[in-house]
Design an enzyme around this catalytic site. Structure first.
Site, PDB file in Angstrom:
ATOM      1  N   ASN A  54       0.852  -1.191   0.160  1.00 54.89           N
ATOM      2  CA  ASN A  54       0.060   0.241   0.134  1.00 54.89           C
ATOM      3  C   ASN A  54       0.944   1.556  -0.023  1.00 54.89           C
ATOM      4  OD1 ASN A  54      -2.199  -1.695  -0.006  1.00 54.89           O
ATOM      5  ND2 ASN A  54      -2.614  -1.203   2.107  1.00 54.89           N
ATOM      6  N   ARG A 384     -11.457  -4.835 -14.088  1.00 53.87           N
ATOM      7  CA  ARG A 384     -10.310  -5.750 -13.488  1.00 53.87           C
ATOM      8  C   ARG A 384     -10.595  -7.303 -13.772  1.00 53.87           C
ATOM      9  NH1 ARG A 384      -6.271  -2.267 -11.609  1.00 53.87           N
ATOM     10  NH2 ARG A 384      -7.359  -0.600 -10.241  1.00 53.87           N
ATOM     11  N   ARG A 414      -5.831   1.143 -13.309  1.00 46.37           N
ATOM     12  CA  ARG A 414      -4.619   1.466 -13.070  1.00 46.37           C
ATOM     13  C   ARG A 414      -3.798   0.014 -12.645  1.00 46.37           C
ATOM     14  NH1 ARG A 414      -4.432   5.501  -8.559  1.00 46.37           N
ATOM     15  NH2 ARG A 414      -4.541   7.013 -10.337  1.00 46.37           N
ATOM     16  N   HIS A 444     -16.203   2.255 -14.958  1.00 50.77           N
ATOM     17  CA  HIS A 444     -15.923   1.639 -13.679  1.00 50.77           C
ATOM     18  C   HIS A 444     -17.162   0.713 -13.258  1.00 50.77           C
ATOM     19  CE1 HIS A 444     -15.024   1.224  -9.208  1.00 50.77           C
ATOM     20  NE2 HIS A 444     -13.750   0.857  -9.841  1.00 50.77           N
ATOM     21  N   TYR A 477     -12.192 -10.157  -1.514  1.00 53.55           N
ATOM     22  CA  TYR A 477     -12.870  -9.004  -1.478  1.00 53.55           C
ATOM     23  C   TYR A 477     -14.481  -9.207  -0.865  1.00 53.55           C
ATOM     24  CZ  TYR A 477      -9.132  -6.809  -3.857  1.00 53.55           C
ATOM     25  OH  TYR A 477      -7.950  -6.325  -4.290  1.00 53.55           O
ATOM     26  N   ARG A 573     -13.733   2.343   4.496  1.00 47.20           N
ATOM     27  CA  ARG A 573     -12.584   1.504   4.694  1.00 47.20           C
ATOM     28  C   ARG A 573     -11.253   2.477   4.772  1.00 47.20           C
ATOM     29  NH1 ARG A 573     -11.587  -1.616  -0.178  1.00 47.20           N
ATOM     30  NH2 ARG A 573      -9.895  -0.140  -0.672  1.00 47.20           N
ATOM     31  N   HIS A 601     -15.040  -4.059   0.427  1.00 49.49           N
ATOM     32  CA  HIS A 601     -15.112  -3.426  -0.757  1.00 49.49           C
ATOM     33  C   HIS A 601     -16.321  -3.005  -1.352  1.00 49.49           C
ATOM     34  CE1 HIS A 601     -14.540  -3.466  -5.171  1.00 49.49           C
ATOM     35  NE2 HIS A 601     -13.354  -2.643  -4.973  1.00 49.49           N
TER      36      HIS A 601
END
Length: 690
Positions: A54, A384, A414, A444, A477, A573, A601
């Site tokens: 992270n 993704r 990304r 997205h 997730y 989160r 998530h």
């Protein structure tokens, strides 16, 4: 939007917490998990690795962005009113403290406890003669042939250093083959080399799980790289670079070609951070700073491997189930077990809660669509998916079977750009229609639509989600996925797909809220409705769960609702710029963060709405990028039973005392009290479908 009442005289810094410091606070919470004795030991090691990873991304994107801001527009202020130069200074102080704590935890907590379990990282001083012999042979056979030491002189300038690669700065004495004195050399470790080397058990003195760091082996035998000279010092270092891609989509004639050109340069962006061994002499550290054009604030001295993320391989290399979380097997909802998914969804909506529910019904939905002669078309968004994906396999099967397959692939996800470019080319090769979203707006939204010819005519079936179509992350997730055949909902989904492919204006949607058009307005309207209800003395409350909350206007709306008496619980989160518990401003707002086994998530929005509660699931966080610079959707849960189950789940989050951290007005999170032993854990939903 209206501003705060003038009499409050609040400055930006009083209203908003800084988002970058908020991210560092989140990383601190992750790091704390590595010290939690209720967490299995190898899982604690994973949390330590995640904290390191992270922090890497934080520097690659956030710090790099601030540095660019200083270079391009040094007078521009951040949303909280702080100058970017000041923020970089504050980040440096906190990040240095965080890194120091990471290595303290590694050296003083994790390593000793692993040693008790006979999992050891052997230092050079601990090698037996037999281990030394084995490692020297390993160095000669496996490392020496691929290492290319570079002496530094006017003809051999300092080499380009790959982003986040392992390198060594070596001080030399003696003359080289040409009779010259060479003070320094650099050794770069190719990424193909393993960073951890396990010594075979049959080597004398070796335990069941003994490891040596690649850096230790190179240190031990570095003299072999410089025949006739002596390496008086060898110190590992690592450079972090700006990894954001800069593509002018308006000017690019071919987005794939433009992205591929940028990807080839990603590893060589501007330098942002230098990590160097703690025992590296000041003269050598200064030399590295100078050639990399960094300041002392950018240098991090580390007592251990410069990339703790490499330790993530250890849990897979150590067969100790007792040191890991118990094996978790996602369940298949009874309604979807081994039957025709279309017939089930035609009767009622079906909710999946990952990772407790398996992701396989989503894959099976696509497989059945690919093989069903009644299915005419499949439309899918992909953000993704992973390099090898069952979802993609099913779509390829459908295209080969003659279905009309349309895939909206977001090339700019990304760090997944290369995978998505490869995916786009694969889909095009089998005849699928591939579009890359909308110029200037990342797609997205998580949507899939199947068009099927039935006795009554064409019928639509949709899957809408809060997370990616990624089977692997669906096991790690927490996310929701909803199957529905509701005609109006599916009509909305179809309209959004038409907009993405044709670029025409979307017709008015009945149920879906879509950014950048109606999602922000819809959220403001629902927050303000709760405020009006509170002013009228009616029960009014909001529960919102998301990954990030930083959009200023939404925060202002929440402040106004709090002042009106609305009870607001936010489960955020990561980044949160809202200040809870400020007298006269946010006294009715509580903010908590959940950090546990699974990455929280899902985005869930609950509005009490008098006697008719509303629940929306969404792909969007409450951030500027999600609300204004992306194509996102939020969709209502229409089925009453499913809605009630989700509300119960939210209440479970609010009752948790084992994994919760509470945000205070000063921006610091404090762990929840545990009144009874280990505290109250978040309960799982009951069996998804009866």
């Amino acid at each position: 939007m209206s501003q705060n009442p003038p009499e409050m005289e609040l400055q930006p810094a009083d209203l908003f917490l800084n988002r970058e410091l908020s991210l560092l606070e989140f990383n601190r919470r992750v790091l704390e998990q590595s010290k939690d004795e209720t967490v299995p030991l190898l899982e604690r090691l994973k949390f330590l690795c995640i904290a390191s990873s992270n922090l890497d991304e934080f520097f690659e994107i956030r710090v790099a962005g601030l540095q660019q801001m200083v270079e391009l527009n040094p007078n521009q202020r951040l949303p909280d009113g702080i100058m970017p130069q000041e923020m970089l200074g504050a980040i440096s102080v906190r990040a240095h403290a965080l890194v120091d704590e990471q290595y303290r935890v590694f050296n003083d907590v994790i390593v000793p406890e692993l040693e008790k379990e006979r999992v050891r990282f052997l230092r050079r001083s601990e090698w037996t003669q037999e281990q030394d012999s084995w490692l020297r042979k390993y160095f000669s056979d496996e490392l020496l042939p691929v290492l290319s030491p570079m002496g530094l002189d006017p003809a051999h300038p300092f080499p380009r250093i790959l982003n986040k690669s392992l390198n060594f700065i070596v001080s030399l004495s003696g003359k080289d083959a040409f009779g010259r004195n060479t003070a320094f050399a650099v050794v770069q470790a190719p990424r193909a080399l393993p960073r951890l080397i396990q010594i075979p058990k049959d080597v004398a003195g070796t335990g069941p799980h003994d490891f040596v760091f690649l850096s230790s082996v190179i240190h031990a035998y570095v003299d072999d790289l410089f025949p006739g000279m002596e390496a008086s010092g060898c110190y590992q270092f690592r450079v972090t670079r700006n990894s954001d891609l800069l593509v002018d989509e308006e000017e690019a004639e071919d987005l794939i070609a433009a992205l591929e050109g940028e990807l080839s340069q990603r590893q060589w962006g501007d330098t942002v951070r230098l990590e160097v061994a703690h025992n590296c002499p000041e003269q050598m550290s200064q030399y590295l700073m100078d050639v990399l054009q960094l300041t002392p604030a950018d240098v991090y001295s580390v007592n251990g491997p410069v990339n703790l993320m490499r330790l993530m391989a250890i849990p897979d290399m150590v067969d100790r189930p007792d040191l890991k979380y118990p094996t978790f097997t996602p369940r298949i909802p009874k309604a979807l077990a081994g039957g025709d998914i279309f017939s089930v969804v035609r009767e009622r909506d079906v909710l999946l809660q990952h990772p407790y529910d398996s992701f396989m019904p989503v894959v099976e939905f696509l497989r059945q669509a690919a093989r069903d002669p009644k299915v005419l078309a499949i439309k899918q968004t992909l953000y993704r998916t992973g390099a090898k994906s069952l979802v993609v396999d099913a779509l390829i099967e459908a295209a080969r079977a003659g279905k009309e397959v349309t895939v909206v692939i977001e090339l700019r996800a990304r760090f997944d750009e290369a995978d998505n470019i490869d995916l786009a080319e694969k889909m095009q090769d089998v005849g699928a229609h591939v579009v890359y979203g909308v110029v200037g707006y990342k797609t997205h939204a998580k949507m899939c639509l199947v068009v099927r010819r039935e006795e009554t005519g064409l019928r639509h079936y949709a899957h809408l989600g809060t997370g990616n179509y990624h089977p692997r992350t669906a096991r790690m997730y927490t996310d929701y996925g909803l199957f529905t055949a509701d005609a109006a909902m599916c009509k909305d989904v179809h309209a959004v797909f038409l907009q993405l492919t044709s670029l025409g204006k979307v017709s008015k949607l009945k149920y879906l809220l879509q950014s950048p058009f109606t999602l922000s307005k819809g959220m403001h309207a629902k927050i303000e409705r709760e405020a009006e209800n509170a002013k009228k003395g009616k029960p009014a409350s909001i529960i919102a769960k998301m990954n990030g909350l930083v959009e200023p206007e939404i925060i202002q709306s929440l402040y106004k609702a709090s002042q009106a008496g609305v009870q607001i619980d936010l489960i955020v989160r990561g980044m949160c710029a809202l200040r809870p518990g400020v007298k006269g401003l946010s006294e009715n707002i509580r903010v908590r963060s959940i950090v546990g086994r699974f990455l929280e998530h899902q985005r869930v929005l609950y509005f009490q709405n008098g006697e008719e509660p509303e629940v929306y699931l969404s792909s969007a966080d409450w951030m500027e990028r999600n609300l204004f610079r992306r194509v996102e959707i939020a969709f209502p849960v229409l089925d009453k039973k499913i809605r009630e189950r989700i509300i119960d789940q939210l209440q479970s989050y609010l009752a948790d005392t084992a994994q919760s951290w509470f945000l205070h007005a000063d921006g610091v999170y404090k762990r929840a009290e545990k009144p009874e032993g280990k505290g109250v854990q978040i309960k799982l939903l009951e069996e998804s479908q009866s």
